[in-house]
Design an enzyme around this catalytic site. Structure first.
Site, PDB file in Angstrom:
ATOM      1  N   HIS A 138     -80.745 -33.301  52.100  1.00 45.22           N
ATOM      2  CA  HIS A 138     -79.766 -32.483  52.675  1.00 45.22           C
ATOM      3  C   HIS A 138     -79.282 -31.296  51.892  1.00 45.22           C
ATOM      4  O   HIS A 138     -78.679 -31.480  50.892  1.00 45.22           O
ATOM      5  CB  HIS A 138     -78.604 -33.595  53.276  1.00 45.22           C
ATOM      6  CG  HIS A 138     -77.919 -32.765  54.548  1.00 45.22           C
ATOM      7  ND1 HIS A 138     -77.116 -31.545  54.481  1.00 45.22           N
ATOM      8  CD2 HIS A 138     -77.946 -33.204  55.962  1.00 45.22           C
ATOM      9  CE1 HIS A 138     -76.874 -31.425  55.919  1.00 45.22           C
ATOM     10  NE2 HIS A 138     -77.183 -32.351  56.601  1.00 45.22           N
ATOM     11  N   HIS A 139     -79.209 -30.341  52.883  1.00 49.56           N
ATOM     12  CA  HIS A 139     -78.640 -28.683  52.208  1.00 49.56           C
ATOM     13  C   HIS A 139     -77.119 -28.919  51.704  1.00 49.56           C
ATOM     14  O   HIS A 139     -76.874 -28.109  51.002  1.00 49.56           O
ATOM     15  CB  HIS A 139     -78.822 -27.969  53.241  1.00 49.56           C
ATOM     16  CG  HIS A 139     -79.325 -26.466  52.406  1.00 49.56           C
ATOM     17  ND1 HIS A 139     -78.662 -26.067  51.315  1.00 49.56           N
ATOM     18  CD2 HIS A 139     -80.179 -25.401  52.899  1.00 49.56           C
ATOM     19  CE1 HIS A 139     -79.064 -25.102  50.736  1.00 49.56           C
ATOM     20  NE2 HIS A 139     -80.081 -24.769  51.647  1.00 49.56           N
ATOM     21  N   ALA A 140     -76.198 -29.997  52.339  1.00 51.48           N
ATOM     22  CA  ALA A 140     -74.832 -30.148  51.903  1.00 51.48           C
ATOM     23  C   ALA A 140     -74.948 -30.587  50.586  1.00 51.48           C
ATOM     24  O   ALA A 140     -73.791 -30.373  49.731  1.00 51.48           O
ATOM     25  CB  ALA A 140     -74.417 -30.954  52.770  1.00 51.48           C
ATOM     26  N   VAL A 142     -77.559 -29.938  48.008  1.00 49.37           N
ATOM     27  CA  VAL A 142     -78.412 -28.874  46.868  1.00 49.37           C
ATOM     28  C   VAL A 142     -78.607 -27.719  47.600  1.00 49.37           C
ATOM     29  O   VAL A 142     -78.744 -27.548  48.798  1.00 49.37           O
ATOM     30  CB  VAL A 142     -79.687 -29.570  46.577  1.00 49.37           C
ATOM     31  CG1 VAL A 142     -79.460 -31.030  45.861  1.00 49.37           C
ATOM     32  CG2 VAL A 142     -80.492 -29.983  47.754  1.00 49.37           C
ATOM     33  N   ASN A 320     -74.186 -26.162  46.437  1.00 45.01           N
ATOM     34  CA  ASN A 320     -74.553 -24.891  46.908  1.00 45.01           C
ATOM     35  C   ASN A 320     -73.817 -23.795  46.469  1.00 45.01           C
ATOM     36  O   ASN A 320     -72.626 -23.803  46.507  1.00 45.01           O
ATOM     37  CB  ASN A 320     -74.508 -24.855  48.493  1.00 45.01           C
ATOM     38  CG  ASN A 320     -75.701 -25.678  49.071  1.00 45.01           C
ATOM     39  OD1 ASN A 320     -76.698 -25.279  49.058  1.00 45.01           O
ATOM     40  ND2 ASN A 320     -75.162 -27.100  49.377  1.00 45.01           N
TER      41      ASN A 320
END
Length: 674
Positions: A138-140, A142, A320
């Site tokens: 999940h982009h949350a 990385v 991020n």
């Protein structure tokens, strides 16, 4: 609990069934030598020994009380590898196109938020014996930089996996707080964050105003700089309407291609541009042709949103740290070199603006009730279809992440390619992400299946765009052997199309050059038979070696010999005669001309035509010269002769040329009366 930053949490809030917010990678492997069983079992056993090196893989989300603030990461009580590491096989025959279709399907499925937010799928069944790994996170958790940290944890630089520290012994479990304790802790964190963010926003606002003022009104110091020319030209922020700017569905299409990093570097070096500029130009060329094919190319250039890392050097935090900029793709320019230079210019301007605003960009924020307010707004936006009407600030997303220039291995399997898989959103249905690996640029194109159903066609245009740039650079700067390189690229399989390096082109050219002397040597070997006719007139001449050299001497050596020995007239005539006359005629004619006049000077005039003629004139001096050293002896003989002999030599050279041109057949008869 470690609370998510505002940027991390935003990827959670933006996620809907139509807009999954995970990023992924598609890694191709060559199986470890000697592996007989399933690669899935082999990989899973290996992965279990590395799991502790990636702490985020053992964390899951925990919501705050009443969703008042951003959620946080807490330890997962159990990491179920049966869920997190899946296995599947390609349908027969196991082609790369089938792999791309499977990745599109896998990428359409959201992650389970009750578990750690990652999942891997081992893919076997390739017709050529390779295996693949689709890795979804999940982009949350990385961004691109953090993804490289995960890569370093899992991969090795040799086929033998390195030894790693074993996982630490689990400590005593902390008692789980009850609801009241959690509520008090959350409220305390919320108040602390609100105060902190209040001052952060005030500081960022003041810095942003100063930055914008500096951009619009240059200071005296800026005006003194040679490149200063007043206020910078701000980039265009209004993109044209394209088929990519629509409300998207939950289905994905995917394509991957590899191009030559070496070729991209040569283009950049020749044009004074950077790799990022060349990557943008390749994408622009592919997008332009794709839209031309669809008769949908707008008159104004497409705009790309380009993510920019805010990560400091050496920062390995798993989170991020990104911002972005808008860059024109110059798709309204037909010439590929002009397009590249235009992209460089606008990218430089955008980077300068992003650079000065980087420190003012907020990296965190707090918003009361964000966890339930923002997801509701995203769902409403998707259902309303506003993305079909309202411009989104960009047409596509293009991202370029540098990867390792050395080979990697995972569980003993050699990595062949590292293709990114990224995120389309409402209003921007196409994402082109690039990662370099070894001498390749690995492109991953991810799109909404409804908006871009023929994404493979767009991917094929990437190779065409690189070839177009190479041909333009070759024509302008002479960097590439363009035709040979382009032909090699065109013969590559579509799914693994890869531009060849110019080293192979040079190698092919050298091979051709090496073959030329062999072709020329054949007539030389046939000369001794014709030479036998002149043996009676020149018994001491050693015709075989001398005449074997005749063709080479006539074509390659004549100009040099003429320049050294004879005046301008002989220079002009000798090569012409040597090239225009047949070897046999030259052999018969040269002795006649040389023997009838000025015997001492014969080498100067006759050298261009047949060195053997000179050798027949001075038996005592030429007997040793009849072999290879003829060249060394002739100059010495020429220097010892009187100037008068030199004057006769050109005249005789002219007479020889005239006689050859007029009556080749009579030449043999004229030779004896010498």
């Amino acid at each position: 609990m470690k609370q998510l930053s505002g940027i991390d949490a935003t990827f959670l809030y933006m996620e809907t069934p139509e807009t999954p917010m995970h990023v992924a990678g598609l890694t191709l492997y060559e199986k470890p030598p000697g592996l007989t069983g399933s690669f899935y079992d082999h990989f899973r056993t290996f992965f279990a020994t590395r799991l502790h090196l990636i702490p985020i893989f053992s964390k899951k989300l925990a919501r705050t009380v009443f969703d008042l603030d951003h959620p946080g990461w807490v330890d997962a009580s159990n990491v179920d590898l049966d869920y997190h590491i899946k296995h599947t096989n390609l349908p027969k025959p196991g082609s790369f196109a089938q792999l791309e279709a499977m990745v599109g399907d896998l990428h359409s499925v959201t992650l389970d938020r009750s578990r750690p937010l990652w999942q891997f799928t081992v893919i076997e069944g390739f017709e050529d014996g390779r295996v693949a790994l689709y890795s979804k996170v999940h982009h949350a958790a990385v961004d691109g930089g953090a993804g490289m940290v995960i890569t370093k944890a899992l991969y090795d630089v040799s086929a033998t996996p390195r030894e790693v520290e074993p996982p630490p012994e689990p400590g005593p479990k902390k008692p789980k707080p009850d609801t009241a304790e959690r509520a008090l802790a959350n409220l305390g964190a919320l108040m602390t964050n609100a105060v902190r963010q209040h001052f952060t926003v005030l500081a960022a606002g003041a810095q942003m105003m100063t930055t914008v003022a500096g951009l619009l009104v240059p200071t005296a110091a800026d005006k003194e700089k040679p490149e200063a020319g007043g206020a910078p030209v701000l980039p265009n922020l209004l993109p044209p309407k394209t088929p990519f700017n629509v409300t998207i569905s939950g289905q994905r299409s995917y394509a991957a291609r590899s191009l030559s990093l070496t070729d991209a570097k040569l283009i950049g070096k020749a044009t004074g541009t950077k790799i990022n500029d060349v990557v943008m130009a390749i994408c622009a060329g592919a997008l332009r042709q794709y839209l031309i094919d669809k008769k949908a190319l707008p008159a104004t250039p497409l705009l790309a949103f380009v993510p920019i890392s805010l990560r400091e050097a050496g920062n390995t935090d798993i989170n991020n740290q990104v911002s972005g900029m808008s860059c024109s793709l110059a798709t309204d320019i037909a010439d590929p070199l002009e397009r590249l230079m235009s992209i460089q210019k606008t990218a430089t301007t955008s980077k300068s603006i992003a650079g000065v605003t980087k420190d003012a960009t907020p990296k965190d924020f707090t918003m009361l009730g964000a966890p339930f307010l923002l997801p509701g707004m995203m769902q409403l936006f998707g259902k309303s279809g506003l993305a079909d009407i309202i411009p989104m600030g960009a047409n596509v997303v293009i991202s370029n992440t540098p990867g390792p220039p050395f080979p990697l291995y995972c569980a003993g399997a050699k990595v062949l390619a590292l293709y990114p898989v990224s995120i389309p959103t409402h209003g921007i249905a196409l994402n082109l992400t690039v990662q370099s690996y070894l001498d390749k640029l690995d492109f991953g194109l991810t799109a909404d299946r409804r908006a871009v159903p023929d994404i493979v066609r767009l991917a094929e245009h990437l190779g065409d765009a690189l070839d177009e740039l190479k041909a333009a650079v070759a024509k302008r700067f002479g960097v590439f052997a363009a035709p040979a390189a382009s032909a090699e690229v065109a013969t590559e399989p579509k799914e693994m199309a890869m531009a060849k390096t110019t080293a192979k082109t040079k190698k092919a050219g050298n091979a051709k050059d090496a073959a030329k002397p062999k072709a020329a040597a054949k007539p030389a070997a046939a000369k001794p038979a014709a030479a036998m006719k002149s043996k009676a007139a020149a018994p001491a001449k050693a015709p075989a070696p001398a005449k074997a050299k005749a063709p080479a001497a006539a074509k390659a050596k004549a100009p040099a010999a003429a320049k050294a020995k004879a005046p301008a007239a002989a220079k002009a005539k000798a090569p012409a005669a040597a090239k225009s006359k047949a070897p046999a005629a030259a052999k018969a004619k040269a002795p006649a001309a040389a023997k009838s006049k000025a015997p001492a000077k014969a080498p100067a005039a006759a050298k261009a035509k047949a060195p053997a003629a000179a050798k027949s004139k001075a038996p005592a001096a030429k007997a040793p010269a009849a072999k290879a050293p003829a060249k060394a002896k002739a100059p010495a003989a020429a220097k010892s002769k009187a100037p008068a002999a030199k004057a006769k030599a050109p005249a005789k050279a002219k007479a020889a040329v005239a006689m050859k041109a007029a009556a080749p057949a009579k030449a043999k008869a004229a030779a004896p009366p010498k």
